[in-house]
Write a protein that holds these residues in place. Structure first.
Motif, PDB file in Angstrom:
ATOM      1  N   UNK A  48      11.394  14.114   6.258  1.00 12.33           N
ATOM      2  CA  UNK A  48      12.736  13.611   5.949  1.00 12.33           C
ATOM      3  C   UNK A  48      13.323  12.892   7.156  1.00 12.33           C
ATOM      4  N   UNK A  49      13.141  13.458   8.327  1.00  9.26           N
ATOM      5  CA  UNK A  49      13.648  12.835   9.554  1.00  9.26           C
ATOM      6  C   UNK A  49      12.922  11.509   9.821  1.00  9.26           C
ATOM      7  N   UNK A  50      11.606  11.494   9.628  1.00  9.03           N
ATOM      8  CA  UNK A  50      10.809  10.279   9.837  1.00  9.03           C
ATOM      9  C   UNK A  50      11.341   9.114   8.990  1.00  9.03           C
ATOM     10  N   UNK A  51      11.710   9.409   7.753  1.00  7.38           N
ATOM     11  CA  UNK A  51      12.178   8.369   6.841  1.00  7.38           C
ATOM     12  C   UNK A  51      13.686   8.146   6.891  1.00  7.38           C
ATOM     13  N   UNK A  52      14.401   8.944   7.655  1.00  5.90           N
ATOM     14  CA  UNK A  52      15.852   8.791   7.733  1.00  5.90           C
ATOM     15  C   UNK A  52      16.552   9.244   6.467  1.00  5.90           C
ATOM     16  N   UNK A  53      15.999  10.259   5.814  1.00  6.29           N
ATOM     17  CA  UNK A  53      16.550  10.741   4.543  1.00  6.29           C
ATOM     18  C   UNK A  53      17.825  11.541   4.750  1.00  6.29           C
ATOM     19  N   UNK A  54      18.730  11.403   3.806  1.00  3.58           N
ATOM     20  CA  UNK A  54      19.896  12.273   3.789  1.00  3.58           C
ATOM     21  C   UNK A  54      19.498  13.581   3.085  1.00  3.58           C
ATOM     22  N   UNK A  55      20.453  14.462   2.825  1.00  6.32           N
ATOM     23  CA  UNK A  55      20.147  15.755   2.209  1.00  6.32           C
ATOM     24  C   UNK A  55      19.571  15.625   0.801  1.00  6.32           C
ATOM     25  N   UNK A  56      19.750  14.479   0.176  1.00  2.00           N
ATOM     26  CA  UNK A  56      19.231  14.253  -1.178  1.00  2.00           C
ATOM     27  C   UNK A  56      17.894  13.522  -1.165  1.00  2.00           C
ATOM     28  N   UNK A  57      17.347  13.265   0.031  1.00  2.00           N
ATOM     29  CA  UNK A  57      16.080  12.545   0.131  1.00  2.00           C
ATOM     30  C   UNK A  57      16.238  11.052  -0.079  1.00  2.00           C
ATOM     31  N   UNK A  58      17.448  10.547   0.103  1.00  2.00           N
ATOM     32  CA  UNK A  58      17.753   9.154  -0.184  1.00  2.00           C
ATOM     33  C   UNK A  58      18.229   8.456   1.083  1.00  2.00           C
ATOM     34  N   UNK A  59      18.281   7.120   1.014  1.00  2.00           N
ATOM     35  CA  UNK A  59      18.864   6.329   2.094  1.00  2.00           C
ATOM     36  C   UNK A  59      19.289   4.976   1.531  1.00  2.00           C
ATOM     37  N   UNK A  60      20.017   4.236   2.323  1.00  2.00           N
ATOM     38  CA  UNK A  60      20.499   2.915   1.904  1.00  2.00           C
ATOM     39  C   UNK A  60      19.530   1.824   2.328  1.00  2.00           C
ATOM     40  N   UNK A  73      20.570 -13.324  -3.406  1.00  2.00           N
ATOM     41  CA  UNK A  73      21.756 -12.507  -3.638  1.00  2.00           C
ATOM     42  C   UNK A  73      21.450 -11.136  -3.057  1.00  2.00           C
ATOM     43  N   UNK A  74      22.370 -10.593  -2.251  1.00  2.00           N
ATOM     44  CA  UNK A  74      22.142  -9.322  -1.570  1.00  2.00           C
ATOM     45  C   UNK A  74      23.061  -8.235  -2.110  1.00  2.00           C
ATOM     46  N   UNK A  75      22.476  -7.037  -2.255  1.00  2.00           N
ATOM     47  CA  UNK A  75      23.217  -5.881  -2.758  1.00  2.00           C
ATOM     48  C   UNK A  75      22.810  -4.638  -1.972  1.00  2.00           C
ATOM     49  N   UNK A  76      23.770  -3.765  -1.703  1.00  2.00           N
ATOM     50  CA  UNK A  76      23.431  -2.463  -1.162  1.00  2.00           C
ATOM     51  C   UNK A  76      22.732  -1.659  -2.247  1.00  2.00           C
ATOM     52  N   UNK A  77      21.692  -0.917  -1.885  1.00  2.00           N
ATOM     53  CA  UNK A  77      20.931  -0.124  -2.855  1.00  2.00           C
ATOM     54  C   UNK A  77      20.609   1.223  -2.235  1.00  2.00           C
ATOM     55  N   UNK A  78      20.760   2.273  -2.987  1.00  2.00           N
ATOM     56  CA  UNK A  78      20.531   3.644  -2.546  1.00  2.00           C
ATOM     57  C   UNK A  78      19.312   4.172  -3.281  1.00  2.00           C
ATOM     58  N   UNK A  79      18.223   4.433  -2.545  1.00  2.00           N
ATOM     59  CA  UNK A  79      16.991   4.865  -3.192  1.00  2.00           C
ATOM     60  C   UNK A  79      16.257   5.899  -2.355  1.00  2.00           C
ATOM     61  N   UNK A  80      15.102   6.301  -2.824  1.00  2.00           N
ATOM     62  CA  UNK A  80      14.310   7.311  -2.140  1.00  2.00           C
ATOM     63  C   UNK A  80      13.972   6.873  -0.719  1.00  2.00           C
ATOM     64  N   UNK A  81      14.217   7.761   0.230  1.00  2.00           N
ATOM     65  CA  UNK A  81      13.885   7.460   1.620  1.00  2.00           C
ATOM     66  C   UNK A  81      12.374   7.383   1.821  1.00  2.00           C
ATOM     67  N   UNK A  82      11.601   7.955   0.908  1.00  2.00           N
ATOM     68  CA  UNK A  82      10.139   7.945   1.019  1.00  2.00           C
ATOM     69  C   UNK A  82       9.521   6.648   0.513  1.00  2.00           C
ATOM     70  N   UNK A 129      18.787  -2.703   1.434  1.00  2.00           N
ATOM     71  CA  UNK A 129      19.378  -3.924   0.901  1.00  2.00           C
ATOM     72  C   UNK A 129      18.417  -4.477  -0.147  1.00  2.00           C
ATOM     73  N   UNK A 130      18.925  -4.625  -1.360  1.00  2.00           N
ATOM     74  CA  UNK A 130      18.170  -5.221  -2.460  1.00  2.00           C
ATOM     75  C   UNK A 130      18.479  -6.707  -2.475  1.00  2.00           C
TER      76      UNK A 130
END
Length: 153
Positions: A32-44, A128-137, A46-47
């Motif tokens: 989780x630390x390697x991928x920069x995951x939050x407590x939900x296993x997710x991170x931000x 076109x750029x969008x913030x996207x929240x997905x799996x840190x893995x 850019x799509x």
């Protein structure tokens, strides 16, 4: 009676809430630390939605050169760990041509990276750029993806 029902409802909701927040028995804190995951296993991320750009040309050599550079730029960004996903879209009525998922924290940083792409720079593609929240893995799939292609660009 209403008070008893209300208390039972509150106790039930507390139980449901507590049950829904169980700790993952497979959790790997180091990964989780390697991928920069939050407590939900997710991170931000850019799509990037790539669209047909405004430069209308029929110069095949110019187009080929820009898209060769486009593919080389994708490979470079993957090696740098900045590009996680890239791929074309099927024909559609919105002129969308492809997507990128960039592992950068801001749209400003993504815009800087996109300026290095010849097809975008020459306006054959628009982004076109969008913030996207997905799996840190998500970056973990890159190692496997490099082992499944038989014919490359």
């Amino acid at each position: 009676m209403k008070t008893i029902l209300f208390v039972l409802f509150i106790l039930f909701m507390h139980h449901v809430s507590a049950a829904a927040q169980k700790t993952n028995p497979c959790y790997d804190a180091e990964l989780a630390k390697k991928f920069g995951a939050d407590d939900y296993g997710m991170k931000s991320y850019i799509l990037v939605m790539l669209k047909t750009g405004g430069h209308k040309t029929t110069d095949k050599a110019f187009i080929d050169s820009c898209f060769t550079g486009h593919l080389q730029n994708i490979k470079r960004l993957v090696k740098e760990g900045k590009m996680i996903v890239a791929g074309p879209l099927s024909k559609n009525d919105k002129s969308y041509r492809g997507i990128f998922i960039l592992d950068v924290p801001t749209t400003e940083e993504a815009e800087i990276l996109l300026k290095t792409d010849p097809a975008i720079k020459e306006e054959l593609l628009d982004a076109e750029l969008y913030g996207w929240y997905g799996s840190a893995a998500l970056p973990d799939y890159l190692e496997a993806s490099d082992k499944v292609w038989k014919v490359g660009f």
